[in-house]
Enzyme design. Structure first.
Site, short mmCIF file in Angstrom:
data_model
loop_
_atom_site.label_atom_id
_atom_site.label_comp_id
_atom_site.label_asym_id
_atom_site.label_seq_id
_atom_site.Cartn_x
_atom_site.Cartn_y
_atom_site.Cartn_z
N ARG A 85 0.85 -1.19 0.00
CA ARG A 85 0.00 0.00 0.00
C ARG A 85 0.89 1.24 0.00
O ARG A 85 0.95 1.98 0.99
CB ARG A 85 -0.87 -0.04 1.24
CG ARG A 85 -2.32 -0.39 1.02
CD ARG A 85 -2.66 -1.74 0.65
NE ARG A 85 -3.90 -1.78 -0.11
CZ ARG A 85 -5.12 -1.76 0.42
NH1 ARG A 85 -5.28 -1.71 1.71
NH2 ARG A 85 -6.19 -1.81 -0.33
N TYR A 112 -2.97 -0.60 7.57
CA TYR A 112 -4.02 -1.54 7.98
C TYR A 112 -4.31 -1.40 9.47
O TYR A 112 -3.46 -0.97 10.25
CB TYR A 112 -3.59 -2.97 7.69
CG TYR A 112 -3.61 -3.30 6.22
CD1 TYR A 112 -4.80 -3.31 5.52
CD2 TYR A 112 -2.43 -3.58 5.54
CE1 TYR A 112 -4.82 -3.59 4.17
CE2 TYR A 112 -2.45 -3.88 4.19
CZ TYR A 112 -3.65 -3.89 3.51
OH TYR A 112 -3.67 -4.18 2.18
N ASP A 141 -2.91 -1.59 -7.45
CA ASP A 141 -3.57 -2.13 -6.26
C ASP A 141 -5.00 -2.61 -6.59
O ASP A 141 -5.97 -1.85 -6.50
CB ASP A 141 -3.58 -1.04 -5.19
CG ASP A 141 -4.13 -1.52 -3.87
OD1 ASP A 141 -4.68 -2.64 -3.81
OD2 ASP A 141 -4.06 -0.77 -2.89
P1 NAD Z 1 -9.36 -3.28 4.86
O1 NAD Z 1 -10.21 -3.78 3.76
O2 NAD Z 1 -8.25 -4.13 5.36
O3 NAD Z 1 -10.30 -2.89 6.11
C1 NAD Z 1 -11.42 -2.04 5.95
C2 NAD Z 1 -11.51 -1.12 7.15
O4 NAD Z 1 -11.91 -1.86 8.31
C3 NAD Z 1 -10.19 -0.44 7.52
O5 NAD Z 1 -10.36 0.95 7.46
C4 NAD Z 1 -9.93 -0.92 8.94
O6 NAD Z 1 -9.32 0.07 9.74
C5 NAD Z 1 -11.33 -1.23 9.42
N1 NAD Z 1 -11.42 -2.08 10.62
C6 NAD Z 1 -10.66 -3.14 11.00
N2 NAD Z 1 -11.09 -3.64 12.18
C7 NAD Z 1 -12.15 -2.88 12.57
C8 NAD Z 1 -13.02 -2.89 13.67
N3 NAD Z 1 -12.90 -3.75 14.67
N4 NAD Z 1 -14.00 -1.94 13.71
C9 NAD Z 1 -14.14 -1.03 12.73
N5 NAD Z 1 -13.35 -0.97 11.66
C10 NAD Z 1 -12.35 -1.88 11.57
O7 NAD Z 1 -8.71 -1.89 4.48
P2 NAD Z 1 -8.64 -1.12 3.09
O8 NAD Z 1 -9.95 -0.58 2.77
O9 NAD Z 1 -8.06 -2.05 2.09
O10 NAD Z 1 -7.59 0.04 3.38
C11 NAD Z 1 -7.21 0.46 4.65
C12 NAD Z 1 -6.52 1.82 4.55
O11 NAD Z 1 -5.47 1.79 3.62
C13 NAD Z 1 -7.43 2.94 4.10
O12 NAD Z 1 -7.17 4.07 4.89
C14 NAD Z 1 -6.98 3.23 2.71
O13 NAD Z 1 -7.21 4.58 2.32
C15 NAD Z 1 -5.51 2.92 2.82
N6 NAD Z 1 -4.95 2.58 1.51
C16 NAD Z 1 -3.78 3.16 1.12
C17 NAD Z 1 -3.25 2.84 -0.11
C18 NAD Z 1 -1.97 3.47 -0.56
O14 NAD Z 1 -1.40 4.26 0.14
N7 NAD Z 1 -1.49 3.10 -1.72
C19 NAD Z 1 -3.87 1.93 -0.94
C20 NAD Z 1 -5.05 1.34 -0.51
C21 NAD Z 1 -5.57 1.67 0.72
#
Ligand code: NAD
Length: 381
Positions: free
Chosen positions: A122, A229, A130
């Site tokens: 990420r 994450y 991605d």
């Molecule tokens: P994910 O699919 O792994 O999880 C989804 C969400 O669930 C996350 O925001 C996580 O914090 C949340 N979560 C986990 N346990 C929880 C709980 N007990 N209660 C409530 N929420 C909970 O995550 P994702 O959507 O793939 O991405 C996570 C982060 O990564 C986001 O902030 C996204 O913007 C960032 N991201 C960055 C890049 C990059 O920099 N290239 C790329 C993709 C995503």
């Protein structure tokens, strides 16, 4: 060098790993592209369109699998198709590596260079590759549209001569890529949205989209792992979270859960006792259904209606419902991956396991498991 994209073997999969726009780009940089006849049937791209973009249409799948230098797929391959791959071929797809060590070992023994799309780092540089994000974004949108169609209410507030209709209430649990898109879509349709995540940064992002952030003091360090994450919560923190969330769930028309913990089973956040207190006609969409689910009672790929009239939707492939666009961005992700490492002068892929992106997502190479996260497991066996 030849890229081959076979038809997906899972009959419910509508997406294609390669679409014509990406093929043109790959052919332009000197690659030969082969696709299995009918690959675009689920996303409305005909063989003719593929052929016009420069791809060769293949009917002998086995022969192309055993001669191509790169294989592109959406889902992991059937194990019996791994041993026939050309030695040294690079295979790119989702691989579900935390749950499927059989495929991982089969990839290693066949000498395949297995790229797991789940493991693309990420980072800003790798964002264009991605696929987890490109698909989650579309799933978040599609889930809201699905609920808007099924709900027995409209979403926006309406002031009419016959009285005021109040907006539908949405609760988004987990504000990652899918959650943010779900918030944005529900807001655009006029719903009132509340959202929760264990990461503070995510709550601020939800607020910037106009949602109300539910703030729960879980104590301790409950936020990020340092790799964007979320951390896995302790049982006490999860209990606290469920208690605070219950009140919002009871008051909501639609709850969309997207909370995942990378590499682990998703936490159960909405329990049976909370569902029993929700209103008849309300709906829970569990976008974490494929990784175990966030909701007690989710059945993967089914919609279950509880005795008190709450629908629990466990559709695992929401992005597959809009396969044209999800294939477009998936295919672009894979095309970007190849282009990023392609040396046009040498007409070759610049493979280097010291590269941050490749060391993050290549799991097997030259007959071995090479990814540090899976090495331990390979030496234990
Ligand atoms: P994910 O699919 O792994 O999880 C989804 C969400 O669930 C996350 O925001 C996580 O914090 C949340 N979560 C986990 N346990 C929880 C709980 N007990 N209660 C409530 N929420 C909970 O995550 P994702 O959507 O793939 O991405 C996570 C982060 O990564 C986001 O902030 C996204 O913007 C960032 N991201 C960055 C890049 C990059 O920099 N290239 C790329 C993709 C995503």
């Amino acid at each position: 060098m030849i890229i081959f994209a076979p038809k997906e073997t899972d009959s419910s999969e509508t997406r294609a790993a390669l679409t014509p726009i990406t093929i043109k780009r790959l052919v332009d940089i000197g690659l030969e592209v082969e696709v299995e006849s009918g690959i675009g049937a689920g996303c409305d791209h005909s063989d003719i369109e593929y052929s016009e973009s420069g791809a060769k249409i293949i009917t002998d799948r086995g022969s192309s699998l055993s001669t191509a230098d790169f294989i592109f797929r959406v889902r992991k391959p059937p194990v019996e198709e791994i041993s026939i791959l050309k030695e040294g071929a690079m295979h790119l797809s989702f691989l579900d590596p935390f749950n499927d060590s059989e495929s991982l070992h089969a990839m290693a023994s066949s000498g395949t260079t297995a790229v797991s799309l789940e493991m693309i780092p990420r980072t800003t540089l790798a964002q264009k590759m991605d696929a987890l994000s490109s698909q989650a974004n579309i799933a978040g949108y599609t889930a809201v549209i699905y609920s808007a169609e099924k709900l027995n209410k409209i979403l926006p507030m309406m002031m009419t001569p016959a009285g005021t209709i109040s907006p539908a209430k949405y609760f988004i649990l987990g504000i990652g890529v899918a959650g943010l898109q779900a918030i944005a879509t529900a807001k655009r349709l006029g719903a009132r949205v509340t959202a929760f995540d264990v990461r503070q940064e995510a709550l601020e992002q939800a607020e910037s989209l106009g949602a109300k952030a539910l703030r729960i003091d879980l104590g301790g360090d409950s936020s990020e792992t340092g790799q964007v994450y979320a951390k896995e919560l302790t049982p006490e923190q999860l209990d606290k979270q469920r208690e605070e969330q219950a009140k919002v769930c009871e008051d909501s028309d639609v709850v969309i859960t997207t909370a995942k913990v990378f590499g682990r089973k998703s936490p159960i956040l909405v329990t049976k006792d909370v569902i029993e207190r929700m209103k008849p006609g309300s709906m829970i969409i569990d976008l974490a259904a494929e990784s175990g689910g966030n909701v007690e009672g989710t059945v993967l790929d089914q919609e279950v209606v509880t005795e008190n009239g709450v629908s629990i939707v466990g559709i695992g492939n929401f992005e597959g419902r809009v396969a044209r666009h999800s294939s477009q961005v998936f295919s672009a992700n894979l095309g970007n991956f190849i282009e990023h490492f392609w040396d046009q002068e040498e007409n070759s892929f610049k493979f280097n396991l010291d590269d941050e992106i490749l060391s993050g997502c290549v799991l097997t190479h030259a007959g071995k498991i090479v990814h540090e996260r899976f090495l331990e497991e390979s030496t234990e066996e």
